[in-house]
Design a protein around this motif. Sequence first.
Motif, short mmCIF file in Angstrom:
data_model
loop_
_atom_site.label_atom_id
_atom_site.label_comp_id
_atom_site.label_asym_id
_atom_site.label_seq_id
_atom_site.Cartn_x
_atom_site.Cartn_y
_atom_site.Cartn_z
N PHE A 32 24.79 8.09 88.32
CA PHE A 32 26.08 8.27 88.98
C PHE A 32 26.37 7.11 89.93
CE2 PHE A 32 28.73 9.92 92.44
CZ PHE A 32 29.76 10.55 91.74
N VAL A 33 25.41 6.75 90.77
CA VAL A 33 25.60 5.66 91.72
C VAL A 33 25.75 4.33 90.99
CG1 VAL A 33 24.48 4.33 93.56
CG2 VAL A 33 24.45 6.84 93.62
N GLN A 34 24.96 4.12 89.98
CA GLN A 34 25.02 2.86 89.23
C GLN A 34 26.36 2.68 88.53
OE1 GLN A 34 21.51 1.63 86.80
NE2 GLN A 34 22.94 1.57 85.09
N GLU A 35 26.90 3.75 87.98
CA GLU A 35 28.13 3.65 87.19
C GLU A 35 29.40 3.76 88.02
OE1 GLU A 35 28.34 5.80 83.56
OE2 GLU A 35 26.25 5.38 83.01
N THR A 36 29.31 4.27 89.25
CA THR A 36 30.51 4.39 90.09
C THR A 36 30.57 3.35 91.20
OG1 THR A 36 29.45 5.98 91.60
CG2 THR A 36 30.66 6.89 89.70
N GLY A 37 29.43 2.96 91.75
CA GLY A 37 29.43 2.09 92.93
C GLY A 37 29.95 2.81 94.16
N VAL A 38 29.77 4.13 94.22
CA VAL A 38 30.28 4.96 95.31
C VAL A 38 29.66 4.51 96.64
CG1 VAL A 38 28.51 6.76 95.17
CG2 VAL A 38 30.86 7.37 95.82
N ASP A 39 30.37 4.72 97.75
CA ASP A 39 29.90 4.28 99.07
C ASP A 39 28.87 5.23 99.67
OD1 ASP A 39 31.58 1.88 99.53
OD2 ASP A 39 33.22 3.32 99.39
N ALA A 40 28.93 6.51 99.33
CA ALA A 40 27.99 7.50 99.84
C ALA A 40 27.90 8.63 98.83
CB ALA A 40 28.44 8.04 101.20
N LEU A 41 26.74 9.30 98.81
CA LEU A 41 26.50 10.35 97.82
C LEU A 41 26.07 11.65 98.49
CD1 LEU A 41 26.18 11.21 94.82
CD2 LEU A 41 23.79 10.48 95.00
N ALA A 42 26.87 12.71 98.30
CA ALA A 42 26.49 14.04 98.78
C ALA A 42 25.62 14.70 97.71
CB ALA A 42 27.74 14.89 99.02
N ASN A 94 20.47 3.41 96.37
CA ASN A 94 20.45 2.60 97.59
C ASN A 94 21.67 2.84 98.47
OD1 ASN A 94 22.42 1.41 96.11
ND2 ASN A 94 21.50 -0.62 96.00
N VAL A 95 22.44 3.89 98.17
CA VAL A 95 23.62 4.19 98.99
C VAL A 95 23.27 5.28 100.01
CG1 VAL A 95 25.23 3.56 97.17
CG2 VAL A 95 24.49 5.94 97.39
N PRO A 96 24.02 5.37 101.11
CA PRO A 96 23.77 6.43 102.09
C PRO A 96 23.91 7.82 101.47
CG PRO A 96 25.15 4.72 103.04
CD PRO A 96 25.03 4.41 101.59
N ILE A 97 23.02 8.71 101.87
CA ILE A 97 23.00 10.08 101.36
C ILE A 97 23.62 11.02 102.39
CG2 ILE A 97 21.49 12.00 100.68
CD1 ILE A 97 19.60 9.91 99.49
N VAL A 98 24.39 12.00 101.90
CA VAL A 98 25.13 12.93 102.75
C VAL A 98 24.57 14.33 102.58
CG1 VAL A 98 27.40 13.89 103.29
CG2 VAL A 98 27.20 11.51 102.49
N LEU A 99 24.41 15.05 103.71
CA LEU A 99 23.94 16.43 103.69
C LEU A 99 25.07 17.34 104.12
CD1 LEU A 99 21.26 17.97 103.13
CD2 LEU A 99 20.89 17.96 105.60
N HIS A 100 25.59 18.12 103.18
CA HIS A 100 26.62 19.11 103.49
C HIS A 100 25.95 20.43 103.88
CE1 HIS A 100 30.48 17.33 101.77
NE2 HIS A 100 29.57 16.39 101.58
N GLY A 101 26.75 21.34 104.44
CA GLY A 101 26.24 22.67 104.77
C GLY A 101 25.10 22.65 105.77
N SER A 102 25.20 21.80 106.80
CA SER A 102 24.07 21.60 107.71
C SER A 102 24.05 22.55 108.89
CB SER A 102 24.07 20.14 108.20
OG SER A 102 23.99 19.25 107.11
N SER A 103 25.13 23.28 109.13
CA SER A 103 25.14 24.28 110.20
C SER A 103 24.11 25.36 109.88
CB SER A 103 26.52 24.92 110.35
OG SER A 103 27.48 23.98 110.75
N GLY A 104 23.24 25.64 110.84
CA GLY A 104 22.23 26.67 110.61
C GLY A 104 20.92 26.17 110.06
N VAL A 105 20.86 24.90 109.66
CA VAL A 105 19.60 24.30 109.22
C VAL A 105 18.77 23.98 110.46
CG1 VAL A 105 18.53 22.36 108.01
CG2 VAL A 105 20.68 23.34 107.15
N PRO A 106 17.49 24.36 110.51
CA PRO A 106 16.67 24.08 111.69
C PRO A 106 16.68 22.60 112.06
CG PRO A 106 15.52 25.57 110.21
CD PRO A 106 16.75 25.11 109.48
N ASP A 107 16.63 22.34 113.36
CA ASP A 107 16.69 20.96 113.85
C ASP A 107 15.62 20.08 113.23
OD1 ASP A 107 18.73 21.91 115.41
OD2 ASP A 107 17.60 21.86 117.30
N GLU A 108 14.41 20.60 113.12
CA GLU A 108 13.32 19.79 112.58
C GLU A 108 13.56 19.44 111.12
OE1 GLU A 108 10.93 18.14 114.12
OE2 GLU A 108 12.02 18.87 115.87
N ALA A 109 14.19 20.36 110.38
CA ALA A 109 14.51 20.07 108.97
C ALA A 109 15.58 18.98 108.88
CB ALA A 109 14.98 21.34 108.27
#
Length: 284
Positions: free
Chosen positions: A163-173, A202-217
């Motif tokens: 996906f990243v190779q074929e799109t050149g997207v700036d960030a990936l969720a 090699n693109v920045p990774i995005v974490l959705h749904g992060s409310s409620g995830v423990p701080d250490e995680a």
Amino acid sequence: MSLVPVSALLRQAQAEGYAVGAFNCNNMEIVQAIAAAAEAEKAPVIMQASQGAIQYAGIEYITAMANVAASMISVPVALHLDHGTSFEQVMRCIRSGFSSVMIDGSKHALQENIALTRQVIAAARPVGVSVEGELGKIGGTEDDIHVSDADAFFTDPEEARIFVQETGVDALAIAIGTAHGRYKGEPKLDFDRLEKIRSLVNVPIVLHGSSGVPDEAIREAIRLGVCKVNIDTNIREAFVDSCRKVMTDLPDEIDPRKILGPAREATVELIREKIRIFGSSGKA
């Protein structure tokens, strides 16, 4: 300052090993809270508007408020479309002045998702707007978008590479075990999967749904390559809980400023705490 694309913020975050907070806004008080918290922490920040926020507040109001907020503080601010689901909606946000957009083609087969994401990038990149894509379905509900537990699935690392190779997207969720909305139990993130994806893209990774995830995680996910962390539900909780408290303590209060003002302050404190957890304090 004027609005900046998310890609500009995430490149530095990726290089220095922290994450930029992406906070959903639905009204003026939350926009003000995001700006105040970012300024207090001297942190770059992403204001996000979902389809529901745009329908509620109006795209013109959202864009105008974000621009005013950015002009009044010294830290860089991006205005990002969260979970755009069509090319037409993305183009409307770009024309309105959003500096970054997400095209969520995760409901499609891989090649259809790639084609839709490439179409958005072809329109966005020439005007300096960054693009986030998504691979894998994140469970839960985000405004009008609902993904059941049965339909949610984790991101395949090899598909992420393609996906990243074929799109050149700036960030990936990616989907590694988080969900939108409130969790019924403690979420368990698939760190091995995250580490594998990080080794292939090699693109920045995005974490959705992060409310409620423990701080250490959250900290571990950032250590393994997450550069953008989305927070919405926690903001709603802080804001509404404060409103409820004021109305319970002062049942005869009719001045909305005395109800919404404390809610704004509670939201500032919540966002400042998240910024510190993400490691972006002082990174502006």
